[in-house]
Write a protein that holds these residues in place. Structure first.
Motif, short mmCIF file in Angstrom:
data_model
loop_
_atom_site.label_atom_id
_atom_site.label_comp_id
_atom_site.label_asym_id
_atom_site.label_seq_id
_atom_site.Cartn_x
_atom_site.Cartn_y
_atom_site.Cartn_z
N CYS A 97 0.81 -1.22 0.00
CA CYS A 97 0.00 0.00 0.00
C CYS A 97 0.84 1.27 0.00
N ASN A 98 2.14 1.15 -0.35
CA ASN A 98 2.99 2.31 -0.55
C ASN A 98 3.20 3.11 0.74
N LEU A 99 3.35 2.38 1.85
CA LEU A 99 3.60 3.02 3.14
C LEU A 99 4.77 2.36 3.85
N ALA A 100 5.85 2.12 3.12
CA ALA A 100 6.99 1.41 3.69
C ALA A 100 7.56 2.14 4.91
N GLU A 101 7.47 3.47 4.94
CA GLU A 101 8.03 4.22 6.07
C GLU A 101 7.34 3.84 7.39
N MET A 102 6.07 3.41 7.31
CA MET A 102 5.32 3.11 8.52
C MET A 102 5.77 1.80 9.17
N ALA A 103 6.58 1.03 8.48
CA ALA A 103 7.13 -0.18 9.09
C ALA A 103 8.43 0.09 9.84
N MET A 104 8.90 1.34 9.79
CA MET A 104 10.15 1.70 10.47
C MET A 104 10.20 1.28 11.94
N PRO A 105 9.12 1.42 12.73
CA PRO A 105 9.21 1.02 14.14
C PRO A 105 9.60 -0.43 14.35
N MET A 106 9.33 -1.28 13.38
CA MET A 106 9.68 -2.69 13.53
C MET A 106 11.18 -2.91 13.53
N ASP A 107 11.93 -2.04 12.86
CA ASP A 107 13.38 -2.21 12.81
C ASP A 107 13.99 -2.15 14.21
N GLY A 108 13.72 -1.08 14.91
CA GLY A 108 14.26 -0.92 16.26
C GLY A 108 13.69 -1.93 17.24
N PHE A 109 12.40 -2.22 17.08
CA PHE A 109 11.78 -3.20 17.98
C PHE A 109 12.42 -4.57 17.83
N LEU A 110 12.67 -4.99 16.61
CA LEU A 110 13.26 -6.31 16.40
C LEU A 110 14.73 -6.35 16.84
N LYS A 111 15.44 -5.26 16.71
CA LYS A 111 16.80 -5.23 17.25
C LYS A 111 16.78 -5.41 18.76
#
Length: 796
Positions: free
Chosen positions: A391-405
């Motif tokens: 849906c062209n909202l890749a930026e909204m997945a950014m929180p997952m990067d830090g959470f998974l780290k």
């Protein structure tokens, strides 16, 4: 810069080639009484729920970082792994009752609770009758509005939650000068105190629990008036005789990271809140509004969907109640609105680094949220991000990067403590803002949900998907791959030879999330070995990690991955033609169970969509078994499960069933806990404010439904044969004519298209990366070559 300008030009050209959709707006002719009627606003950190009563308006407030608890003890249950040997011994002796009992020894603490921030009260003294009432939420601009007439005066309230200015703003106006009279109050369900000063309310408090061990918060409400006067009481601000007014709300918490104590190492939340409040002295409402709308539209306007030529003239709750009763124009508008609502919600609740959208997204009015409002990672957190990339909202997945780290850091310790594995990392069934990774249950819960080690393996799929869609090799190398590799390393150690067939690898103990079996001896149990869900998740993980290792040039783990993949216990088909969920062909205790975890390879995974890890003949048999499983499951289930099943049917190219389940998702559900005149209570459905009814509310159903629309319109894959984009792979007959702009495909492509009588008439493909791509349309395939930044217009 040159490429960026070219991309902007391409996007502008594509926008002019395709018609714009109707305004996307929820609207109602009465105030909200229940949470499930309120209108959600958010900037990814602060959230507001607008009820809109003229005399007693309440705005419920949330902060996505306000949770109970504190950082985990990384030595919790050290040595609990000794029980794994005993559990395996019981399993391979076919003593499943003993295995179920022993599993409880391998359980840690349950997650913390997500909690509400507070409630802003706006009361007015006017008691004359109200007319021409209207309450709206514009998805296009992320503005809520309440308007009405009273005593010959027209009143208007406009609400927004700004990301650029980190503030909630409410602008109030009247058609006649000096007619605004109101009282402002601030309260919360949490321990707190409120201080009143000229034009300002300051609320200090903390999450439930010991104040020395809890996240603290500071909420400031400022009242800015044009005309009139502001006085104070011991707990409120009183405005009299104004023509306009703006209410500013800011907040900060002491949360300072998953591994920082919220008091001893907490953020300077009072200073931060005061700085944000001071900022409101130097800005105008119109300027904040302008920046807010521009910021929101930057993301929201990327995708437009048109399924009918005209919008509906009915209020949203009425649209929902008459859905699927013969009004095709209203149906098409509601279906489009629901799709775009999911995109709106993701923008509004997922923009805080390291803190993803939770079970309620951002919006929770309860001190003790359903299911703790946590991260349930045996499907629900994953489903929250299914629409992000397509849906062209890749930026909204950014929180997952830090959470998974963070989850990986904690998961390295829990892997050792609970499973005796010092390599890689894992996560369990639940997590929270502290990135807890342990199996939950507190030594007395059901193993069917508490004992599960697959969370990390499934969650990293989101990171891999981000790479597939964006083709950002630096992101893969620096963020996604290290986490994928760590999750794979744990699984390589967790897999053991199958005592029945030593050449195979299985997991033991295993479960199929939240489901139960009845075995051939009549035992009703939960713990098993080699569950299909485990094998499917691991197979998907290892396939993806193997490909990622090739892309980043890391050969250190390749041989192990290939060896394990070749030995994984295979899929098996049951006597009824369904895909076995258990190692044996056991009966499901609940044949219609909401979970279908053993189908992950079909969706959201990929290895059951093209023949690379098995022959085409074998793949066809397994896909047929998946279809049989979905038929057995039926169509009465919970909201999030309904969302998942739309996508599963779409992947099978069953447009009729995908659309049928989408219709089920849009079934009206009463907001009053089913006490009113309309007492329909389906399994799942939609509340009047279009929030998903699990029931109760869970946001994952909204996101699953939005992703499902994408899957019906566009599917894409990357295999050894290259990139393939399938146009209208599961288009329902009801959507015979339509157009869409801005959907994304794996491989770094953006797609816009128009169709008539169920056939694509034209499409525009834009590329981020140079290379060939195969376009599948109406049973035919054509291959085109695009350069990075180039677009191609196709006629069919």
């Amino acid at each position: 810069m040159r490429r960026q300008l070219l991309t902007i030009a391409i996007a502008a050209a594509a926008a002019t080639a395709y018609a714009q959709q109707s305004p996307m707006q929820l609207w109602y002719t009465s105030p909200a009484t229940f949470f499930e009627e309120s209108l959600p606003l958010g900037n990814g950190h602060l959230g507001a729920l607008v009820y809109g009563h003229p005399q007693n308006d309440i705005i419920q407030l949330n902060d996505i970082t306000l949770w109970t608890g504190k950082p985990i003890d990384r030595q919790e249950d050290a040595g609990a792994s000794r029980w794994i040997t005993d559990i395996r011994k019981a399993l391979f002796a076919e003593d499943y009752a003993l295995a179920d009992s022993l599993q409880r020894h391998v359980q840690g603490h349950n997650s913390s609770h997500y909690q509400p921030l507070g409630t802003l009260h706006i009361t007015t003294p006017e008691t004359l009758p109200v007319s021409n009432y209207r309450r709206t939420l514009s998805l296009d601009s992320a503005l809520a509005c309440v308007s009405y007439e009273q005593g010959g005066v027209s009143y208007k309230r406009e609400y927004l939650v700004s990301a650029p200015d980190s503030v909630i703003a409410i602008h109030l106006s009247a058609s006649k000068a000096g007619q605004l009279d109101l009282t402002l109050g601030l309260s919360t369900l949490l321990p707190h105190h409120v201080r009143v000063s000229p034009q300002q309310l300051t609320m200090m408090g903390h999450a439930s629990g010991d104040p020395a061990e809890s996240i603290h918060f500071c909420t400031i409400v400022r009242l800015q008036n044009q005309g009139g006067s502001v006085t104070t009481t011991d707990s409120t601000l009183v405005l009299e005789g104004a023509s306009e007014a703006t209410i500013w709300v800011v907040n900060a918490t002491s949360f300072n990271g998953y591994d920082q104590h919220p008091v001893r190492q907490g953020a300077p939340y009072v200073e931060q809140a005061n700085n944000r409040a001071w900022h409101t002295h130097n800005i105008s409402y119109n300027k904040v509004r302008e920046r807010h709308v521009s910021d929101h539209r930057k993301y929201f306007s990327r995708v437009c969907l048109k399924l009918s030529d005209e919008p509906s003239s009915l209020p949203t709750d009425s649209l929902l109640k008459i859905y699927n009763t013969g009004n095709t124009i209203a149906d098409r508008y509601l279906e489009t609105l629901y799709f775009q609502y999911g995109r709106y919600l993701l923008i509004a609740c997922s923009r805080t680094p390291g803190v993803p959208a939770n079970l309620q997204g951002l919006w929770n009015p309860h001190q003790w949220a359903p299911w703790r409002g946590n991260y349930t990672i045996n499907i629900n957190l994953e489903e929250n991000y299914w629409p992000a990339f397509c849906c062209n909202l890749a930026e909204m997945a950014m929180p997952m990067d830090g959470f998974l780290k963070a989850l990986a850091e904690n998961g390295r310790h829990t892997s050792r403590n609970y499973y005796g594995i010092a390599r890689g990392w894992q996560a369990g069934h639940n997590s929270d803002i502290w990135a807890m990774a342990n199996p939950v249950g507190e030594k007395n819960e059901m193993p069917e949900w508490a004992n599960w080690a697959m969370g990390g393996a499934w969650l990293v799929e989101t990171l891999w998907e981000k790479y597939l869609f964006t083709q950002d090799i630096d992101y893969l190398r620096q963020t996604a791959y290290p986490l994928m590799k760590g999750a794979s390393e744990f699984m390589l150690e967790w897999l053991i030879p199958n005592p029945n067939k030593p050449e195979e690898l299985i997991t033991a103990p295993a479960t199929s999330p939240e489901n139960e079996y009845v075995n051939d001896k009549g035992y009703h149990g939960m713990t098993c070995y080699g569950s299909t869900a485990d094998m499917a998740i691991i197979r998907e993980l290892l396939i993806n990690t193997l490909e990622a290792s090739r892309l980043v040039g890391d050969n250190t783990i390749v041989d192990e991955l290939q060896s394990a993949l070749s030995r994984l216990h295979p899929y098996t088909i049951g006597s009824e033609g369904d895909l076995n969920e258990w190692y044996y062909d056991w009966r499901d205790y609940d044949p219609h169970h909401r979970h279908q975890s053993h189908l992950i390879g079909l969706y959201p995974g990929h290895h059951l969509n093209h023949a690379e890890v098995m022959s085409q003949q074998e793949l066809d048999k397994i896909r047929t078994a998946c279809e049989k499983t979905l038929v057995q499951k039926g169509d009465q289930t919970t909201g999030w499960s309904t969302g998942w099943r739309i996508n599963l049917w779409a992947r099978l190219h069953r447009a009729d069933q995908a659309y049928h389940i989408y219709q089920k998702l849009l079934t009206y559900v009463s907001p009053d806990n089913y006490q009113g005149a309309d007492r329909r209570r389906p399994g799942g459905g939609t509340y009047p404010n279009l929030m998903d009814a699990h029931p109760p509310f869970q946001i994952d159903g909204n996101f699953g439904g939005t992703a499902g629309v994408c899957e019906m319109l566009l599917q894409s894959s990357i295999s050894a044969a290259g990139v393939t984009i399938n146009l209208l792979p599961a288009l329902p007959a009801q959507w015979a004519d339509g157009e869409v702009k801005g959907l994304c495909a794996r491989g770094g492509y953006e797609v816009s298209m128009q169709w008539h009588n169920g056939k694509v008439s034209q499409a525009t493909i834009s590329a981020r990366k140079t290379g060939p791509v195969s376009i599948v349309c109406s049973g035919t395939t054509r291959t085109i070559k695009l350069k990075a930044g180039q677009q191609k217009h196709l006629k069919f």
